[in-house]
Scaffold this motif. Structure first.
Motif, PDB file in Angstrom:
ATOM      1  N   PRO A  13       6.825   2.693   4.675  1.00  0.00           N
ATOM      2  CA  PRO A  13       6.261   3.619   3.681  1.00  0.00           C
ATOM      3  C   PRO A  13       7.242   3.906   2.538  1.00  0.00           C
ATOM      4  O   PRO A  13       8.452   3.747   2.689  1.00  0.00           O
ATOM      5  N   GLY A  14       6.687   4.320   1.414  1.00  0.00           N
ATOM      6  CA  GLY A  14       7.501   4.647   0.250  1.00  0.00           C
ATOM      7  C   GLY A  14       7.808   6.128   0.168  1.00  0.00           C
ATOM      8  O   GLY A  14       7.737   6.843   1.173  1.00  0.00           O
ATOM      9  N   THR A  15       8.118   6.578  -1.021  1.00  0.00           N
ATOM     10  CA  THR A  15       8.575   7.964  -1.202  1.00  0.00           C
ATOM     11  C   THR A  15       7.472   8.897  -1.695  1.00  0.00           C
ATOM     12  O   THR A  15       7.718  10.067  -1.962  1.00  0.00           O
ATOM     13  N   ALA A  16       6.271   8.347  -1.882  1.00  0.00           N
ATOM     14  CA  ALA A  16       5.162   9.202  -2.329  1.00  0.00           C
ATOM     15  C   ALA A  16       3.935   8.885  -1.481  1.00  0.00           C
ATOM     16  O   ALA A  16       2.808   8.972  -1.959  1.00  0.00           O
ATOM     17  N   GLU A  17       4.182   8.539  -0.221  1.00  0.00           N
ATOM     18  CA  GLU A  17       3.118   8.037   0.644  1.00  0.00           C
ATOM     19  C   GLU A  17       1.927   8.994   0.697  1.00  0.00           C
ATOM     20  O   GLU A  17       2.084  10.195   0.911  1.00  0.00           O
TER      21      GLU A  17
END
Ligand code: FES
Ligand code: FES
Lengths: 767, 158
Positions: free
Chosen positions: A307-311
């Motif tokens: 996952p990324g940082t703005a999931e």
């Protein structure tokens, strides 16, 4: 405010150097010592009224930050009669190489086309003085460059006196040639060696008086114009660095996602043209003979992602976060008031040239080429990342294909360095447009709440609470502020707040006025976009100004005129009202709007006419957004001293196109942790069909001997004037920007694979 | 690997590359002709606009295999030579209006402008505001108004 410039030892007398070299080299320090009145007294923990921007604005702050530096800038005279100068700034289209050449041509009396201005490599000894931002370039380099050029001229005169056997005072300089009264003459080129010195020494010199200017203040064409129109101008990706082959990165489907595992690296490595494939910190890097083969390889990779940082985030969820973070305004006051909240969605600051860099990293050294506005920090961070000493890293600053805030960061340079080190080969890294749009930096989404109270003809209070997704300002700028914050009357309120306070000026006599910024959520790749906070904050303010005018039964122009504090402000406003025939009769669903903005020691006003008739709004545009058409813009700008009025007009033209897009058409849509936009036909920056058919830009007569900032300041009043005009044409004040954000005007491209296939039907029309 | 032969800016060239590699990359990465710029790779931004047999095309959307040996590709580098001058009249108009800011879109803009004027002339009509509105080339620096002025004055000299 820091009134004196350069090493001033008299009103027009300045100190510089001649430098030991085989041909003439004159230099000056890129500093501006403060005058006694320059240091404001700190007031701990509060933003005082009156306006702190009157005490010190952002330009002063950046200029003051350059004080401890010791780096010299050098004007060199060559035997072919040319003069060269390596500018420690980035040319991103704003025309500073031209305005710099103009300063040198002016002080030296040499033709403009004989001055060559290049961009300096990263020079760490310049400390904070190699950042191109906040429209600060001309302001901070104006006097030092002229000082160095004037010293060069002085030395050439002295050498000519010897050659011609005549006193220097009897000689005249014209177009790079020095002549005596009898008509004997000698060109600069012949004097380049004779005027040189073998001992560096300090020299004082008098600068030309403004009344004697024949170059500064006259409209000049860009010095790189021929290169631009013939295709000879070289941008990063046009450079021929040996073996630096095409390289791209396969990126995650969500913002800042990283690689969990990659299934078919070996298979992709065997694809035609592909030379290298490897997992890196930002995705999977591929290197190939052509970028086309990189695209194919990126599309073929089978990667599972973390996952990324703005999931999971979306416009709606970020709006909730912003509302929750808004600083309270308290209960509604018992007096008459206007109370509004405005929403500004994420916007992309992508330039047309995508993020790109060339890196050649070897075991013991590295060489980097990229368009960089803060090359010193870039160099420092690259050295750390590669584990090399700073002295083994060379960072070349290349011409950029636009910036709009993007090139304050060095994302591509850092990534290219990592990839080159990993592959053990030189790489030419390019972000695909889809990457640039989806994973590149954005102007943060924000809300601006404004409450103004009034009684009779008086505005009692004006309070603005700006709440934004955090803006990443960590490009070395931060250091300046850290170093200076303690000296500013803003206490310890932090960098973003300081920046916000300094860039927002309250130009109206509105009683007690406060404005605060609060930031939330650091999960996005953000950065300042052209004019940073001002377009949104000013747009909100100017719409409220129109509301107040309405409540007081005043005309929007007359209201502004009445409440603006100073004469320069009134002058630009009057100018657009007069030239734009403010108040003329307009058909239904069309209207005028007017707005004002002051920043960087400059003032500007815009008058806009907009057409919101259904037949215009709904006109057919293939794969584009029509919407209301701005039919006319009249813009007036006073930057104190306009070095190159023609270049200034060009900057304002760009600002106007930005302002139109910000109000009407351009935004990013956040859904499920990623932005939907992946193409210029998704992200609707102004196109020809949105361009105002009538445009008039008025550069006001000079009001100062010092140039103010210019590159960005036109965005805010343009955006605001379009919004005001739209409100007046439709009878409904817009509160959400851009106005078409709620309608998705395109079919989003898939996120896996992350880049679209190149079409194959391009030839159809050609035969 | 397959060989592909065609003409670029008046010269015959032969490249050794897979059939489906798009012309833009053949020009830029293999032949070192860097005037046509990348801005999207999907025939949207028009930064790569060049001419094929005199008509505007976007090489990012043309597989090199589509080219015949007689096909003439003209990039911004070869534009002036098509009129046997140092600068094409459209380039001169561009200089007069001082259009370029960063310059990145400008080769594509000029190539699109020349093709537009040729097309309008071939139809025996005058350039209209609607024609100018129809130009799709992006200029992120916002030079659009000067582009319009330059095309109008360049058209008169063509
Ligand atoms: S790169 Fe060819 S149209 Fe954008
Ligand atoms: S001049 Fe910069 S994109 Fe057009």
């Amino acid at each position: 405010m820091p009134g004196s410039d350069g090493a001033a030892i008299g009103r027009r007398r300045f100190l510089g150097f001649v430098i030991a070299a085989p041909t003439l080299v004159a230099a000056a320090e890129l500093t501006r010592p403060e005058s006694a009145a320059a240091t404001p007294t700190p007031v701990a923990g509060q933003v005082p009224s009156p306006e702190i921007t009157k005490i010190v604005d952002l330009t002063d702050m950046m200029t003051a930050a350059t004080l401890p530096t010791a780096g010299l800038i050098r004007v060199e005279v060559h035997e072919d009669g040319t003069v060269s100068f390596a500018l420690p700034r980035a040319e991103v289209g704003q025309g500073i190489t031209t305005s710099t050449a103009m300063l040198i041509a002016e002080e030296m009396d040499v033709p403009l086309d004989r001055v060559r201005v290049t961009l300096a490599d990263a020079r760490p000894e310049l400390v904070f003085n190699q950042i191109t931002g906040a429209s600060n370039t001309t302001h901070s380099t104006y006097t030092p460059i002229r000082t160095a050029a004037a010293i060069a001229r002085l030395r050439l005169l002295e050498a000519a006196a010897t050659v011609l056997g005549s006193a220097a005072s009897e000689l005249t300089v014209r177009a790079g040639v020095i002549a005596d009264r009898a008509g004997n003459s000698v060109p600069f080129g012949d004097l380049a060696a004779k005027a040189a010195t073998d001992r560096t020494e300090q020299v004082s010199v008098e600068l030309k008086e403004a009344k004697d200017f024949s170059v500064i203040g006259t409209p000049r064409n860009r010095i790189d114009a021929v290169a631009a129109v013939t295709g000879r101008k070289k941008f990063t990706m046009d450079l021929d660095v040996p073996d630096a082959k095409s390289t791209m990165v396969c990126r995650a489907p969500t913002i800042n996602g990283t690689v969990e595992s990659a299934a078919n690296l070996a298979e992709v490595r065997g694809m035609p043209g592909v030379t290298d494939v490897a997992v890196v910190s930002t995705g999977v890097a591929v290197r190939a003979e052509t970028f086309g083969q990189c695209v194919d390889a990126v599309r073929a990779l089978r990667v599972s992602w973390k996952p990324g940082t703005a999931e999971g985030k979306s416009d709606e969820s970020v709006l909730d976060e912003l509302r929750a973070a808004e600083l309270p305004l308290g209960p509604r006051p018992p007096v008459a008031n206007v109370d509004e909240r405005f929403t500004f969605y994420f916007r992309s600051n992508s330039a047309l040239e995508p993020n790109c860099a060339i890196a050649d990293v070897r075991a013991d050294r590295a060489e980097i080429w990229s368009g960089l506005k803060s090359p010193i920090v870039a160099k420092q961070e690259i050295a750390v990342k590669l584990g090399l000493p700073l002295t083994r890293v060379t960072v070349h600053v290349t011409d950029s294909g636009g910036s709009f805030g993007r090139r304050l960061f060095y994302d591509a340079a850092l990534e290219a360095a990592e990839i080159s080190q990993q592959f053990g080969k030189p790489v030419k890294l390019m972000w695909h447009r889809a990457d640039d749009s989806r994973q590149g930096r954005t102007h943060p989404m924000c809300i601006s709440r404004v409450r103004a109270t009034y009684a009779g003809n008086t505005v009692l209070t004006y309070r603005q609470r700006h709440t934004s997704v955090a803006t990443d300002l960590g490009h070395g700028f931060g250091e300046i502020v850290t170093a200076l914050a303690a000296r500013l009357p803003v206490g310890d309120i932090g960098f973003s707040e300081t920046f916000f306070q300094l860039s927002q000026e309250m130009s109206y006599k509105f009683g007690a006025s406060t404005r605060w910024l609060n930031e939330t959520d650091k999960g996005f790749n953000t950065g300042s976009m052209r004019n940073v906070y001002s377009p949104d904050a000013t747009c909100a303010r100017e719409l409220v100004v129109d509301q107040l005018a309405g409540k007081m039964n005043k005309d929007p122009y007359q209201f502004r005129r009445e409440f603006l504090r100073d004469d320069r402000a009134k002058a630009v406003l009057d100018k657009v009202a007069e030239v734009g025939s403010w108040g003329r009769q307009m058909p239904a669903n069309t209207a005028q709007g007017i707005a004002f903005h002051a920043e960087y020691k400059s003032v500007s006003a815009a008058l806009v006419e907009i057409d919101c008739r259904p037949e215009t709004v709904n006109r057919e545009i293939r794969d584009g957004v029509a919407g209301p058409r701005v039919t006319k813009v009249v813009f007036a700008v006073d930057v104190g001293l306009a070095v190159n009025p023609r270049g200034l007009e060009a900057q304002m033209m760009g600002c106007i196109c930005d302002g139109i897009a910000l109000t009407l058409t351009s935004s990013l849509h956040l859904r499920d942790g990623h932005f939907l936009e992946a193409s210029w036909d998704n992200y609707f920056y102004t196109r020809q069909w949105n361009t105002p058919p009538e445009l008039q830009i008025i550069v006001m007569p000079n009001t100062s001997e010092q140039p103010g900032g210019a590159g960005e300041l036109g965005v805010a009043p343009s955006m605001a004037a379009v919004a005001c005009a739209y409100g007046r044409a439709t009878g409904t004040m817009p509160t959400s920007f851009p106005i078409n954000h709620d309608t998705l005007s395109f079919e989003p491209k898939p996120t896996i694979p992350p880049v679209p296939e190149s079409p194959t039907d391009g030839i159809r029309r050609a035969r | 690997m397959p060989k592909h032969t065609f003409r670029v800016n008046g010269e015959q060239v032969t490249v050794d590359v897979a059939d489906d590699v798009r012309l833009l990359w053949v020009l830029r990465d293999l032949l070192g002709i860097t005037g046509p710029k990348y801005g999207c790779g999907i025939n949207v931004c028009k930064a790569c606009t060049s001419h094929l047999n005199g008509n505007a095309v976007n090489p990012c959307a043309i597989p090199v295999n589509d080219l015949e040996p007689t096909d003439e590709v003209t990039t911004i580098e070869g534009l002036a030579a098509t009129v046997d001058q140092d600068l094409h009249p459209m380039q001169r108009a561009w200089l007069e209006q001082d259009v370029a800011q960063c310059g990145y879109c400008q080769p594509g803009q000029i190539m699109a402008a020349v093709a537009l004027v040729r097309e309008v002339t071939a139809h025996g009509r005058e350039l209209t505001e609607a024609d100018l509105d129809g130009i799709r080339n992006i200029c992120r620096c916002g030079t659009y108004p000067r582009i319009r002025e330059a095309i109008k004055s360049g058209a008169k000299e063509m």
